[in-house]
Design an enzyme around this catalytic site. Structure first.
Site, PDB file in Angstrom:
ATOM      1  CG  ASN A   1      -0.131   0.056   2.516  1.00 23.40           C
ATOM      2  OD1 ASN A   1       0.367   1.099   2.922  1.00 23.40           O
ATOM      3  ND2 ASN A   1       0.000  -1.089   3.177  1.00 23.40           N
TER       4      ASN A   1
ATOM      5  CE  LYS B   1       2.837   3.477  11.476  1.00 17.98           C
ATOM      6  NZ  LYS B   1       3.831   3.112  10.432  1.00 17.98           N
TER       7      LYS B   1
ATOM      8  CE  LYS C   1      -0.121   6.690   8.580  1.00 16.84           C
ATOM      9  NZ  LYS C   1       1.196   6.225   8.100  1.00 16.84           N
TER      10      LYS C   1
ATOM     11  CG  ASP D   1       4.210   7.367   9.769  1.00 15.83           C
ATOM     12  OD1 ASP D   1       5.092   8.130   9.323  1.00 15.83           O
ATOM     13  OD2 ASP D   1       3.713   6.443   9.101  1.00 15.83           O
TER      14      ASP D   1
ATOM     15  CD  GLU E   1       6.751   4.935  10.576  1.00 13.87           C
ATOM     16  OE1 GLU E   1       6.349   4.589   9.440  1.00 13.87           O
ATOM     17  OE2 GLU E   1       6.380   4.355  11.621  1.00 13.87           O
TER      18      GLU E   1
ATOM     19  CD  GLU F   1       6.111   4.292   5.212  1.00 11.26           C
ATOM     20  OE1 GLU F   1       5.162   4.513   4.433  1.00 11.26           O
ATOM     21  OE2 GLU F   1       5.971   4.134   6.429  1.00 11.26           O
TER      22      GLU F   1
ATOM     23  CG  ASP G   1       6.554  -2.679   2.052  1.00  8.60           C
ATOM     24  OD1 ASP G   1       6.679  -3.874   1.738  1.00  8.60           O
ATOM     25  OD2 ASP G   1       5.448  -2.124   2.170  1.00  8.60           O
TER      26      ASP G   1
ATOM     27  CG  HIS H   1       5.503   0.288   5.155  1.00  4.99           C
ATOM     28  ND1 HIS H   1       5.102   0.034   3.864  1.00  4.99           N
ATOM     29  CD2 HIS H   1       4.625   1.178   5.652  1.00  4.99           C
ATOM     30  CE1 HIS H   1       4.016   0.750   3.593  1.00  4.99           C
ATOM     31  NE2 HIS H   1       3.709   1.443   4.649  1.00  4.99           N
TER      32      HIS H   1
ATOM     33  CD  GLU I   1       2.915  -0.380   9.175  1.00  6.58           C
ATOM     34  OE1 GLU I   1       2.419   0.704   9.510  1.00  6.58           O
ATOM     35  OE2 GLU I   1       3.691  -0.494   8.205  1.00  6.58           O
TER      36      GLU I   1
END
Length: 393
Positions: A53, A181, A183, A216, A242, A268, A295, A326, A345
């Protein structure tokens, strides 16, 4: 032994949420089915893969460059004779032939999706879960039976205020997660700190601590803003901070890392071992506390990640335990178990059906296990395998 067919398609994973940088209302992923002539339990082995993603489907690169190279290759050159299996390294060399170095962007995502399908097929041909294949081949048969996992969440949704954020995080805690986590960077600093404190209060009320919360910024901040956040976050003693700055601005990351006493995490949005080497050379990350988050499904796949471990992580004095991939997908979970990384994650509520793990796998006190299914175990996630088969035939 040969690859008989490769099918690719685009899978929408759209959502109304956003982070500090992008909205996800048009998000998509590439999905792949790699068919072989190897028969297991009466059926030809099919390996499945998909890109992660946060980026977009890369069907053009797959159709125009990567898949024709694979179709035109001598099948004998793609076989690992020592293991009587497909050879992911030979397949990747074939796919990336005639590609110049540098510019590790969209082609890294296309290669990552294809590579996931290859490794799913390899493990199925071996009749083992992928984590066991990795343990036996690359980790002296060592593996983890419990894997640390945390949910990526706390996105900005239209009309979602503090109660909505608390409700989301409560759902994760009820599912068995311990660390979470969220944002930041998509609102004012005052608003973000209010959101952070609300989640910390929730964690403490459930027997946790501020050290169970990671934040993040998705690379949103310039150096000055990141330093302002770092000063306020220092007093809150978080799990990690992050992507404070642009992932390729190594100097800015180094300045923030020097000023911030807590743990930082990034990677990531770096898509190659060379990018990771430069991050560790110049990004100021500290091997005693910071986290690397490349990732595999966005950075040429597990095959390239194994080279990263061999040529970058170990020579530069980092432990595998400081890596948490990630992506929140089954590939990262298998890697964490079989290679004994720091964890994985998870996306239990978003990017469905591609986020999250197999059905019925419990999360207990922030740790999970892996079912003993061959390959990645995508067949153990009913909604995911149904979607893959519908799109890929």
């Amino acid at each position: 032994m040969r690859i008989t067919d490769i099918r690719e398609a685009v899978a929408p994973i759209a959502s109304p949420m956003r982070n500090a940088y992008i909205a996800f209302d048009t998000m998509s992923a590439s999905v792949i089915a790699l068919h072989t002539d190897v028969v297991r339990e009466g059926k030809p082995v099919v390996g499945y893969g998909f890109s992660s993603n946060g980026r977009y489907a890369q069907g053009g690169i797959l159709r125009e460059r990567f898949l024709p190279r694979l179709h035109n290759a001598d099948p004998a050159t793609l076989v690992d004779a020592d293991h009587d299996n497909l050879d992911p390294f030979a397949i990747q060399r074939t796919v990336l032939a005639n590609e110049k170095p540098g510019g590790h962007g969209d082609r890294a995502h296309a290669a990552g999706a294809l590579d996931m399908a290859v490794w799913d097929a390899v493990a199925k041909i071996a009749g083992k879960p992928l984590w066991r294949v990795l343990s036996e081949r690359y980790n002296s048969k060592h593996f983890d039976t419990k894997i640390f996992v945390y949910p990526g969440g706390g996105y900005y949704y239209p009309g979602k205020e503090l109660e909505g954020l608390r409700g989301e995080m409560t759902t994760y805690l009820d599912q068995g997660y311990k660390a979470v986590k969220m944002k930041i960077g998509g609102a004012s600093m005052e608003t973000d700190l209010e959101r952070i404190d609300a989640v910390i209060d929730l964690l403490r009320g459930r027997g946790g601590a501020s050290t169970d919360l990671a934040v993040d910024a998705n690379g949103r901040f310039n150096m000055r803003t990141a330093l302002r956040y770092a000063e306020s976050l220092s007093a809150r003693d978080l799990l990690w901070f992050e992507e404070a700055c642009d992932p390729l601005d190594y100097q800015a990351n180094a300045v923030v890392a020097h000023a911030y006493p807590g743990a930082m995490a990034t990677g990531e949005n770096l898509f190659s071992a060379v990018d990771a080497r430069n991050l560790l050379r110049y990004g100021g990350l500290r091997p005693d506390r910071d986290w690397i988050q490349l990732d595999p499904a966005l950075s040429y796949g597990l095959t390239h990640y194994l080279d990263l471990l061999r040529t970058v992580i170990k020579p530069m004095g980092w432990l595998r335990r400081r890596l948490i991939p990630h992506g929140g997908h089954q590939l990262a979970l298998h890697m964490a178990a079989g290679l004994q990384l720091g964890g994985s994650e998870s996306y239990p509520g978003v990017f469905q059906p591609y986020g999250g793990f197999a059905d019925g796998v419990p999360i207990i006190e922030g740790y999970t296990t892996l079912p003993d299914l061959p390959g990645l175990g995508v067949e153990g996630k009913a909604e995911l395998i149904a979607d893959l088969r519908r799109r890929l035939g």
